[in-house]
Write an enzyme that holds these catalytic residues in place. Structure first.
Site, PDB file in Angstrom:
ATOM      1  N   ASP A   1       1.817   2.851  17.996  1.00 50.76           N
ATOM      2  CA  ASP A   1       2.314   2.375  16.705  1.00 50.76           C
ATOM      3  C   ASP A   1       2.535   3.503  15.702  1.00 50.76           C
ATOM      4  O   ASP A   1       3.196   3.308  14.682  1.00 50.76           O
ATOM      5  CB  ASP A   1       1.418   1.278  16.115  1.00 50.76           C
TER       6      ASP A   1
ATOM      7  N   CYS B   1       0.840  -1.198   0.000  1.00 51.97           N
ATOM      8  CA  CYS B   1       0.000   0.000   0.000  1.00 51.97           C
ATOM      9  C   CYS B   1       0.880   1.255   0.000  1.00 51.97           C
ATOM     10  O   CYS B   1       1.728   1.422   0.881  1.00 51.97           O
ATOM     11  CB  CYS B   1      -0.903   0.021   1.233  1.00 51.97           C
TER      12      CYS B   1
ATOM     13  N   CYS C   1      -8.225  19.882  12.715  1.00 52.68           N
ATOM     14  CA  CYS C   1      -8.983  20.727  13.641  1.00 52.68           C
ATOM     15  C   CYS C   1     -10.249  21.309  13.008  1.00 52.68           C
ATOM     16  O   CYS C   1     -11.345  21.187  13.565  1.00 52.68           O
ATOM     17  CB  CYS C   1      -8.087  21.846  14.169  1.00 52.68           C
TER      18      CYS C   1
ATOM     19  N   CYS D   1      -8.563   6.322  22.108  1.00 49.75           N
ATOM     20  CA  CYS D   1      -7.513   7.235  22.557  1.00 49.75           C
ATOM     21  C   CYS D   1      -7.494   8.539  21.770  1.00 49.75           C
ATOM     22  O   CYS D   1      -6.971   9.554  22.259  1.00 49.75           O
ATOM     23  CB  CYS D   1      -6.150   6.554  22.478  1.00 49.75           C
TER      24      CYS D   1
ATOM     25  N   CYS E   1      -5.773  13.138  17.914  1.00 49.78           N
ATOM     26  CA  CYS E   1      -4.631  12.231  17.975  1.00 49.78           C
ATOM     27  C   CYS E   1      -3.319  13.001  17.855  1.00 49.78           C
ATOM     28  O   CYS E   1      -3.186  13.898  17.015  1.00 49.78           O
ATOM     29  CB  CYS E   1      -4.742  11.210  16.842  1.00 49.78           C
TER      30      CYS E   1
END
Length: 371
Positions: A274, A19, A345, A252, A327
């Site tokens: 990760d 990918c 945002c 998260c 994130c």
């Protein structure tokens, strides 16, 4: 101690497809070269040490690269070790995130019998999926993935779908929604793609814009709302509903800090996240330091607190409580500055303006039904 999940990369960044937008294959080369495979010694140590912590639910999330490259015997051994080291009545869960290329009858029987949750990566209908998700010969993978999903349904393997939103599919929320419903997915994840271009320093061409993401979320919300939130789970939406109902997120992305899991690489090296598998955020190795100390150590705490370093724009935002800056990966796309606002945002604000009143209504309706 606070429970945490293991996000395990048993085959490192190795993958059987190619990918273009994959962030994990471009991680620091010193973290793994050549063929990457977790040894039986590493597997046994991580299972043994994690289960002895006795969490209410001990969660193993197997990811990659492509975790199925380890072969079926590896996961049979993992289950044997979980039974060996788990205490009576201890709840253990396994989740496998895969491109599904290798998913056949034997795999499906095992996954069903051992109650694995399978996450299948699929980017929508063939014209979208096969644009980026190609094998190493340049051929599309869509037909193989759809066959694998058929096998999951035939053998009653619980599965969900993960769709990466890129510049090809993000403008088509209705087609994505209809397609995913048609193939039988009832738990949907959508991950917005943004990466920097190492050559130009700008945004990579496969990325999406904040405006595109905001518009996609608004249209997806309308489809979900009309379909019935009780009939379909969408990961981000579930988390916002949880926040509206109980003041706590389930993912998260919108949480106050990043502390819900640690990454275990094929070598036993552990990292904070990760998206941040890099030397700076290496916690240590499970053969050198007990896994609970890695998860609760100073570097992990520092990483978790970094999410709380918000810019003034975030601190003054009416959606601070629900968003918490998003994130950290999306705050550091142009460099290591976690206190910047999220790249997405403006998209988030557009979506919250549009959908929050109805999120509150749905949460209130659920609360009324419980009473």
């Amino acid at each position: 101690m606070q429970p945490f999940t293991l996000l395990i990369k048993p085959s490192g960044s190795d993958c059987n497809i190619d990918c273009k937008y994959c962030f994990y294959r471009h991680r620091a080369p010193e973290l793994g070269r050549g063929r990457q495979r977790m040894s039986d010694e590493v597997l046994e140590r991580l299972v043994k040490d994690y289960l002895k912590l006795g969490f209410p639910v001990s969660s193993f999330a197997w990811q990659g690269g492509e975790p199925m490259l380890m072969g079926l015997d590896f996961y049979k051994r993992a289950v044997e070790l979980q039974k060996k080291y788990g205490a009576a009545g201890q709840e253990v869960s396994n989740a496998l995130q895969t491109n599904a290329i290798l998913l056949d009858e034997k795999w499906c029987r095992f996954l069903h019998d051992n109650k694995f949750l399978v996450g299948v990566s699929i980017d929508g209908p063939k014209e979208f999926h096969d644009y980026y998700r190609l094998d190493h010969s340049g051929s599309g993978t869509f037909d193989k993935v759809v066959r694998a999903i058929g096998s999951c349904k035939e053998y009653k393997v619980e599965f969900n779908t993960l769709t990466l939103l890129n510049n090809r599919n993000v403008e088509h929320p209705d087609e994505l929604f209809d397609f995913l419903i048609e193939i039988g997915s009832r738990y949907l994840q959508f991950i917005p793609c943004v990466e920097s271009d190492s050559v130009t320093g700008g945004i990579a061409d496969f990325s999406i814009t904040p405006h595109q993401y905001g518009e996609f979320l608004c249209r997806l919300f309308d489809r979900w709302y009309d379909y019935g939130p009780q009939n379909l789970s969408i990961r981000n939406f579930n988390s916002i509903l949880s926040f509206c109902a109980a003041g706590k997120h389930t993912i998260c992305t919108f949480d106050k800090q990043c502390s819900s899991y640690i990454v275990v690489e094929h070598t036993g090296d552990c990292f904070c996240c990760d998206f941040f598998v890099e030397p700076k955020w290496r916690l240590g190795n499970i053969f050198e330091t007990p896994i609970e100390k890695l998860a609760a150590g100073g570097k992990k705490r520092s990483f978790a607190r970094a999410k709380q370093k918000l810019c003034n724009k975030c601190l003054l935002c009416r959606y601070l409580a629900v968003c918490r800056g998003g994130c950290m990966k999306d705050r550091t796309v142009f460099g290591d500055h976690s206190s910047r606002e999220s790249y997405f945002c403006e998209g988030y604000k557009r979506f919250f303006d549009y959908a929050m009143p109805r999120f509150m209504q749905i949460a209130a309706n659920y609360a009324g039904q419980k009473n």
